[in-house]
Design an enzyme around this catalytic site. Structure first.
Site, PDB file in Angstrom:
ATOM      1  N   LYS A 113       0.835  -1.191   0.000  1.00 26.47           N
ATOM      2  CA  LYS A 113       0.000   0.000   0.000  1.00 26.47           C
ATOM      3  C   LYS A 113       0.878   1.253   0.000  1.00 26.47           C
ATOM      4  CE  LYS A 113      -3.662  -1.970   2.965  1.00 26.47           C
ATOM      5  NZ  LYS A 113      -4.812  -1.854   2.065  1.00 26.47           N
ATOM      6  N   ARG A 129     -10.058 -11.588   2.671  1.00 25.10           N
ATOM      7  CA  ARG A 129     -10.952 -12.656   2.198  1.00 25.10           C
ATOM      8  C   ARG A 129     -10.268 -14.012   2.277  1.00 25.10           C
ATOM      9  NH1 ARG A 129     -11.422  -9.762  -3.531  1.00 25.10           N
ATOM     10  NH2 ARG A 129     -11.183  -8.038  -2.068  1.00 25.10           N
TER      11      ARG A 129
END
Length: 466
Positions: free
Chosen positions: A245, A319
């Site tokens: 990120k 996820r």
């Protein structure tokens, strides 16, 4: 957390907080003495919701407090501004409000949340003892408000603690502390034992950190009671992994365990209310770090369900860790399975920061959560598990990819990924939330936030309560 709330002591002679319904303000004002009318006019007080006015007593000190409200779902926030607005002293809601059970609960909850502070890392500035104290009546409405407030406070506190003090082990410690408080059983599968007990996806994502990944498992209640299972994403810090990120996006990633904070806060509400359910809480707790052991883009991962996953992006790790936990949760066929996760920026783009996205395989559950969310002013908004998008998770190298090749519909794609692993659960809902307030509002200070758990608690209580 809530040191401004005290037990009601009749000898304390507290200053009365008098709620005035916005719609009835003019008729109320017409019955007041001329001196009160003049004071109100001089201060331009019109009884609008969420506004306050101190009325002087005969000795010039504060005699009472007026607060405008509207008796609807947002009434909580009409009272939330008081704790930080009132001068030092002891205050109490007017006795006549005790006859309005629902409104008293909202008012009390607003008074709790309005005084919430996270000051773990701040030196005592001497102001704590100078805060206004608010005495609540010893009634059931106040006790219900306290339960909700403490669940919310727990969630906020856990999110607000920075990652250096809230890693997977500390999150486990928080779950164990909660379990000890209510007599729940808490266990954890840690490190290499995740592989031995077939939780490979959790292990793979968390193995890149020096802090061991784990699956935290809390159980409480009669085994024969309806099964309520809560799963919370516990990514204690998310660098994005090798798909790193940018620094601006990483700044708030201590909140990426916000889903786990929600389920622990909700579990606290359920256990404190002694609801007749069999509660299970599963938290895959990891850090998504960059190291020589970290997983890579294009790696193919094993999962508990036996489905292989090609890694299209290491920053879609939530996820992946949820996949193993949802597989285990669904295997017990619970009556209700809820997962909470700070999963996608796409959900925030679609709905903003204050409206979590809701996905479900059960229309009755989804409708119940949405309706309850509106009545509790704890909203959720349903998005579809759009079947036509499933093919976007196809992989040529594995059973599926963890991302789509398209930049569109990201929240739906993530939910469809989870749906593969929640398969078998007859009533499942996935809540994709922000878990953070970006700015101060009454009762909602900047920092970690509980979203959707008041709605979920009320629905569970209404369906399965005594």
């Amino acid at each position: 957390m809530y040191d401004h709330i005290i037990a009601n002591d009749p000898s304390a002679n507290p200053i009365t907080i008098s709620p005035i319904a916005e719609s009835g303000f003019e008729s109320w004002l017409a019955q007041q003495p001329d001196a009160t009318k003049s004071w109100i006019a001089a201060n331009s007080f019109e009884g609008k919701r969420g506004t306050q006015l101190l009325l002087p007593g005969k000795d010039g000190a504060v005699g009472s407090v007026l607060v405008g409200y509207v008796d609807d779902a947002k009434a909580i926030w009409d009272f939330a501004g008081l704790p930080n607005a009132l001068p030092a002293g002891t205050y109490a809601l007017s006795d006549d409000l005790t006859e309005k059970d629902d409104l008293y609960e909202k008012a009390a909850l607003g008074l709790y949340l309005g005084g919430y502070r996270f000051d773990r890392y701040r030196k005592d500035d001497g102001k704590k003892d100078k805060r206004a104290k608010i005495a609540l009546h010893d009634i059931e409405a106040a006790k219900r408000a306290e339960n909700i407030a403490r669940g919310i406070g727990l969630a906020r506190d856990l999110i607000n603690v920075p990652a250096n003090d809230m890693g997977p082990a500390e999150l486990e410690e928080a779950a164990r502390g909660l379990g000890a408080e209510f007599g729940a059983n808490v266990s954890a599968i840690v490190g290499m034992d995740l592989l031995a007990q077939n939780y490979p996806a959790i292990h793979t994502v968390g193995h890149g950190s020096d802090r061991d990944p784990r699956l935290i498992d809390l159980t409480w209640g009669d085994e024969s009671a309806p099964k309520i299972t809560l799963v919370g994403k516990g990514v204690c810090f998310d660098t994005g992994g090798y798909d790193l990120k940018p620094s601006s996006n990483m700044l708030l990633m201590k909140k990426d365990m916000g889903g786990s904070a929600q389920v622990l806060g909700l579990a606290r509400m359920i256990m404190a209310a002694d609801l007749p359910v069999r509660l299970r809480v599963l938290i895959p707790a990891v850090e998504n770090m960059v190291s020589g052991r970290a997983y890579r883009p294009s790696d193919i991962l094993q999962t508990r369900k036996g489905i292989t996953v090609e890694v299209g992006n290491t920053d879609a790790e939530g996820r992946i860790v949820l996949s193993d936990a949802l597989t285990e949760a669904a295997s017990e066929d619970p009556d209700m399975l809820l997962d909470f996760a700070t999963l996608t920026g796409a959900a925030r783009v679609a709905l903003g920061l204050g409206l979590p996205a809701l996905f479900s395989n059960d229309d009755d559950l989804a409708n119940g959560l949405m309706e309850t969310g509106m009545t509790e002013n704890d909203p959720l908004w349903r998005l579809p598990l759009w079947d036509d998008y499933r093919s976007q998770l196809d992989s040529k190298a594995a059973d599926m990819n963890n991302i789509s090749g398209s930049p569109f519909g990201g929240a739906i794609i993530a939910a469809l990924f989870l749906d593969r692993f929640a398969e078998g659960a007859k009533s499942w809902a996935h809540i994709d939330l922000m878990a953070w307030n970006p700015s101060d509002r009454p009762g909602r200070p900047t920092g970690g936030e509980a979203q959707g758990i008041r709605a979920a608690f009320k629905l569970i209580k209404d369906r399965y309560g005594k």
